[in-house]
Design an enzyme around this catalytic site. Structure first.
Site, short mmCIF file in Angstrom:
data_model
loop_
_atom_site.label_atom_id
_atom_site.label_comp_id
_atom_site.label_asym_id
_atom_site.label_seq_id
_atom_site.Cartn_x
_atom_site.Cartn_y
_atom_site.Cartn_z
N ARG A 10 -0.94 -2.46 7.27
CA ARG A 10 -0.82 -2.22 8.72
C ARG A 10 -1.43 -0.91 9.17
NH1 ARG A 10 5.35 -2.55 9.68
NH2 ARG A 10 5.19 -1.44 7.72
N SER B 131 -4.08 -0.53 3.02
CA SER B 131 -2.72 -0.64 3.55
C SER B 131 -2.71 -1.79 4.54
CB SER B 131 -2.32 0.67 4.25
OG SER B 131 -0.99 0.99 4.01
N ASP C 271 16.31 6.60 -6.01
CA ASP C 271 14.92 6.93 -5.65
C ASP C 271 14.74 8.45 -5.71
OD1 ASP C 271 12.17 6.14 -4.35
OD2 ASP C 271 12.98 7.80 -3.20
N ILE D 65 4.29 9.33 1.58
CA ILE D 65 3.86 10.20 0.47
C ILE D 65 2.34 10.23 0.36
CG2 ILE D 65 3.96 8.53 -1.46
CD1 ILE D 65 5.20 12.19 -1.41
N LYS E 35 6.06 7.46 -8.56
CA LYS E 35 7.35 7.21 -9.18
C LYS E 35 8.20 6.35 -8.26
CE LYS E 35 10.40 8.84 -7.25
NZ LYS E 35 11.06 8.96 -5.88
P1 NAP Z 1 6.61 4.36 2.80
O1 NAP Z 1 6.47 5.47 3.79
O2 NAP Z 1 7.46 3.19 3.13
O3 NAP Z 1 5.12 3.88 2.48
C1 NAP Z 1 4.82 2.79 1.64
C2 NAP Z 1 3.55 2.16 2.15
O4 NAP Z 1 3.17 1.11 1.26
C3 NAP Z 1 3.71 1.53 3.52
O5 NAP Z 1 3.08 2.36 4.47
C4 NAP Z 1 3.00 0.16 3.40
O6 NAP Z 1 1.88 0.09 4.24
C5 NAP Z 1 2.42 0.19 2.00
N1 NAP Z 1 2.44 -1.13 1.35
C6 NAP Z 1 3.48 -1.98 1.20
N2 NAP Z 1 3.07 -3.06 0.51
C7 NAP Z 1 1.75 -2.89 0.23
C8 NAP Z 1 0.77 -3.65 -0.46
N3 NAP Z 1 1.06 -4.83 -1.02
N4 NAP Z 1 -0.49 -3.16 -0.54
C9 NAP Z 1 -0.80 -1.98 0.00
N5 NAP Z 1 0.09 -1.20 0.65
C10 NAP Z 1 1.35 -1.66 0.77
O7 NAP Z 1 7.13 4.92 1.41
P2 NAP Z 1 6.91 6.37 0.76
O8 NAP Z 1 8.04 7.26 1.15
O9 NAP Z 1 5.54 6.85 0.99
O10 NAP Z 1 7.17 6.00 -0.76
C11 NAP Z 1 6.25 5.26 -1.53
C12 NAP Z 1 6.50 5.56 -2.99
O11 NAP Z 1 6.30 6.97 -3.20
C13 NAP Z 1 7.92 5.25 -3.47
O12 NAP Z 1 7.91 4.75 -4.77
C14 NAP Z 1 8.61 6.61 -3.43
O13 NAP Z 1 9.65 6.70 -4.39
C15 NAP Z 1 7.45 7.52 -3.80
N6 NAP Z 1 7.65 8.90 -3.31
C16 NAP Z 1 8.03 9.15 -2.01
C17 NAP Z 1 8.28 10.45 -1.61
C18 NAP Z 1 8.67 10.81 -0.19
O14 NAP Z 1 8.99 11.97 0.07
N7 NAP Z 1 8.66 9.89 0.77
C19 NAP Z 1 8.11 11.51 -2.51
C20 NAP Z 1 7.64 11.23 -3.80
C21 NAP Z 1 7.42 9.92 -4.18
P3 NAP Z 1 1.80 -0.40 5.77
O15 NAP Z 1 2.53 0.64 6.55
O16 NAP Z 1 0.34 -0.42 6.05
O17 NAP Z 1 2.47 -1.75 5.81
#
Ligand code: NAP
Length: 308
Positions: A38, A36, A169, A14, A91
């Site tokens: 990684r 981040s 989610d 996101i 969110k």
């Molecule tokens: P994601 O692709 O798994 O990304 C989450 C990122 O958070 C990972 O790349 C990880 O980084 C990083 N992270 C984990 N622990 C951390 C820490 N302690 N400090 C800094 N960074 C950290 O997940 P996502 O889909 O983007 O979703 C993230 C949030 O956005 C969720 O709450 C989700 O509900 C919301 N969201 C997602 C979408 C969607 O379409 N995907 C849409 C709206 C909202 P590394 O890779 O560097 O380890």
């Protein structure tokens, strides 16, 4: 006025798909850093492996956007607020209700902005739907949110862990819309959660709510949908049927269909800038409260194991 120097924390899907373009498109903000563990960040922008590192030795920031999984968000937000840094929460705003209440109190104490964002509320059809429904009698509501988890959340282990919410989610996006457009409060009366035997979070949920005048609200969430995907809300009223399709983007009223440009994340960042400039916070916990109630009151069924 100087732009708000913002760091994006959690450079996953996101952050890259929506936050970076929305920040680049809004002159009220300048991207000061990324954080981040990684990911390698964005060329030309200061990148840090942890928020500790950014706050200790990075460039100065006025705000952070926390785009991490919800389970780690409280500590990051509390750390930023302790330095007087404004916080945008993706969110869901946290993994528990109490942690978000705690953050809201902390933000008030230190005079920083806390914004618990709900991107679906900024979908193009939502504001006109809310205005139209304000004057209607609501007879019933149906929410159908069926998508293919393998397409939308491939390999996201956190989403299946405690606090990751599973099918809630995406489901919480629907709840963020209906808590915003329906004119009366509503609450859970019955729920069934289907949880794969090898996971901690539901893959499907069937939820019944009723509003304070007795109107029934039914919600069907399922992550096993292949083929056409559904993010639909249908509201029956005394003046006919309102339909919101495509997650709130397309609104159909008895007399017309409205297709407007997508502006969810630009809308969120415009709101965040306004909150910061006016010294306010915006923390609405209604959608997360309903999810917590589903976990509190819902019946759990164990279903087939799920593998990515
Ligand atoms: P994601 O692709 O798994 O990304 C989450 C990122 O958070 C990972 O790349 C990880 O980084 C990083 N992270 C984990 N622990 C951390 C820490 N302690 N400090 C800094 N960074 C950290 O997940 P996502 O889909 O983007 O979703 C993230 C949030 O956005 C969720 O709450 C989700 O509900 C919301 N969201 C997602 C979408 C969607 O379409 N995907 C849409 C709206 C909202 P590394 O890779 O560097 O380890």
């Amino acid at each position: 006025m100087d732009p708000i120097r913002i760091a994006v924390v959690g450079m996953g899907k996101i952050a890259r798909d929506q936050h970076l373009p929305a920040i680049a498109g809004n002159p009220a903000f300048s991207l000061a850093a990324t954080v981040s563990p990684r990911d390698s960040g964005v060329e030309g922008i200061s990148h840090h492996r942890s928020l500790d590192d950014l706050l200790a030795q990075g460039p100065a920031v006025d705000a952070v956007a926390l785009c991490t999984p919800p389970q780690v968000r409280y500590d990051l937000a509390a750390q930023a607020l302790a330095k007087g840094v404004h916080v945008f929460l993706e969110k869901p705003p946290g993994a528990t209700l109490a942690e978000v209440h705690t953050l809201a109190n902390q933000a008030d104490r230190v005079g920083a902005t806390l914004f618990a964002s709900w991107h679906s509320r900024f979908a193009a059809g939502v504001a006109p739907a809310r205005a139209w429904l304000a004057e209607r009698r609501i007879d019933s509501v149906k929410v159908i949110w069926r998508e293919d988890v393998r397409v939308w959340h491939p390999g996201q282990a956190w989403i299946w862990q405690p606090g990751g919410l599973g099918v809630f989610d995406p489901g919480i996006n629907a709840l963020s819309i209906i808590t915003h457009i329906l004119p009366r409060p509503f609450f859970l009366s019955e729920a069934t959660l289907e949880i794969p035997e090898n996971r901690a979070a539901p893959i499907a949920a069937d939820l019944h709510f009723r509003d304070t005048a007795g109107a029934a609200i039914h919600m069907d969430l399922d992550w096993r949908q292949t083929g056409p995907q559904s993010w639909d809300i249908v509201v029956e009223t005394d003046a006919g049927t309102l339909r919101l399709a495509q997650g709130g983007a397309v609104l159909t009223l008895p007399s017309e269909t409205l297709h407007n440009e997508d502006h969810e994340y630009p809308g969120l960042y415009a709101r965040f800038a306004t909150l910061i400039r006016s010294g306010r916070s915006d923390v609405d916990l209604a959608p997360l409260t309903l999810v917590a109630d589903a976990f509190l009151r819902g019946k759990r069924l164990v279903t087939d194991a799920f593998f990515d």
